[in-house]
Design an enzyme around this catalytic site. Structure first.
Site, PDB file in Angstrom:
ATOM      1  N   TYR A 193      38.114  33.011  37.660  1.00 15.45           N
ATOM      2  CA  TYR A 193      39.402  33.677  37.491  1.00 15.45           C
ATOM      3  C   TYR A 193      40.512  32.663  37.746  1.00 15.45           C
ATOM      4  CZ  TYR A 193      38.822  34.396  42.614  1.00 15.45           C
ATOM      5  OH  TYR A 193      38.594  34.240  43.956  1.00 15.45           O
ATOM      6  N   CYS A 194      41.642  32.889  37.096  1.00 13.61           N
ATOM      7  CA  CYS A 194      42.786  31.976  37.168  1.00 13.61           C
ATOM      8  C   CYS A 194      42.368  30.522  36.956  1.00 13.61           C
ATOM      9  CB  CYS A 194      43.509  32.128  38.505  1.00 13.61           C
ATOM     10  SG  CYS A 194      45.167  31.393  38.526  1.00 13.61           S
ATOM     11  N   PRO A 195      41.716  30.228  35.817  1.00  8.00           N
ATOM     12  CA  PRO A 195      41.225  28.871  35.596  1.00  8.00           C
ATOM     13  C   PRO A 195      42.355  27.879  35.327  1.00  8.00           C
ATOM     14  CG  PRO A 195      40.955  30.188  33.614  1.00  8.00           C
ATOM     15  CD  PRO A 195      41.446  31.122  34.683  1.00  8.00           C
ATOM     16  N   LYS A 222      33.621  27.133  41.984  1.00 16.01           N
ATOM     17  CA  LYS A 222      35.028  27.086  42.398  1.00 16.01           C
ATOM     18  C   LYS A 222      35.266  27.857  43.691  1.00 16.01           C
ATOM     19  CE  LYS A 222      39.563  28.586  40.625  1.00 16.01           C
ATOM     20  NZ  LYS A 222      40.265  29.073  39.419  1.00 16.01           N
TER      21      LYS A 222
END
EC number: 2.3.1.204
Length: 283
Positions: free
Chosen positions: A151-153, A164
């Site tokens: 998420y939110c890459p 991550k």
């Protein structure tokens, strides 16, 4: 790419630990408050002779949405899903997409002055180097590159072994910059990722959109505790942050907000409230 000392050459830091705050000058201390606070700090360092600041913050059970998230076709249903699971939603004023916060996630804001001659990438790199320095005794494997399926890459995702545990965003206000990182310290990274995956499933429903939202694969997310195989707490990482800051600076001050900063805070807080008017009625 400039090294840490070229970007952060100051000898003195302002240090603000807001991790246990419940109220801030008469207002509930929420994520909405935090983004207003960082704006004020960025305004306060607008000048070549001003010292940088570093602030720590933690907010329970909150999903911070990016501006593109606020344009999802079924946003109201997504907000209701989050509310049903006990999460508040806040639209931030910095870059990025949806990120879940809870008591096991430590946020760090690095506020740098006089960034007109410093690139966005160099500011990101300063934060990366600080985190690597802070954790150097437990790992040398922290890398910064986009983790597909997270998420939110972004290009400055922090990972160990391809999983991550942190992401960085940045907001510039005049000549000051707030570089903000979330660190998944405790808990299960996959559970946080599944929450955001469910949010997008409900808020998008597979429709074609102009913006390319991430296809989240929870297996690529983990907390630092999981990745390092040690019991790492938010309090322990807070101590690491302070020790690292002491090593890279000669003096630390802990000044509270001045009168002028409080005036600016009121304005910035009201801007954040207005930004979030759309989603307030969806919960």
């Amino acid at each position: 790419m400039k090294n840490w000392k070229e970007v952060v050459h100051h000898k003195e830091f302002r240090y603000l630990d807001h991790t246990e705050k419940k109220f801030f000058h008469g207002r509930d201390y929420t994520a909405l408050t935090s983004f207003a606070v960082d704006d004020v700090l960025a305004l306060s360092v607008a000048g070549a002779d001003v010292n940088p600041a570093l602030r720590l913050w933690v907010h329970p059970d909150t999903v911070v949405l990016g501006i593109p998230d606020s344009r999802l076709p079924y946003l109201e249903e997504g907000i209701r899903l989050l509310s049903d699971r006990g999460y508040k939603a806040v639209v931030r004023n910095s870059g990025g997409l949806a990120v879940p916060l809870d008591a096991g996630v430590l946020n760090i804001s690095l506020i740098l002055p006089d960034v007109s001659g410093i690139s966005i990438h160099e500011c990101y790199d300063a934060m990366v180097r600080f985190i690597q320095f802070m954790l150097r005794d437990v790992t040398s494997d922290i890398e910064a590159y986009e983790i597909i399926g997270s998420y939110c890459p972004g290009d400055y995702d922090l990972s160990i072994g391809g999983k991550k545990f942190a992401g960085i965003s940045q907001r510039r206000v005049k000549d000051g910059a707030a570089i903000q990182i979330y660190l998944d310290v405790e808990g299960k990274g996959q559970e946080r990722a599944q929450l955001i995956r469910d949010f997008y499933d409900v808020a998008r429903k597979g429709e074609e959109t102009k913006f390319d939202y991430p296809d989240i694969n929870p297996i690529v997310m983990a907390s630092l505790s999981e990745l390092l195989g040690i019991k790492l707490t938010v309090d322990a990482v807070k101590e690491r942050v302070e020790h690292a800051l002491q090593e890279v600076s000669e003096a630390i001050v802990t000044d509270d907000f001045s009168g002028d900063e409080l005036v600016q805070f009121k304005k910035r807080y009201e801007q954040m409230v207005k930004r979030n008017e759309k989603i307030r009625g969806m919960e």
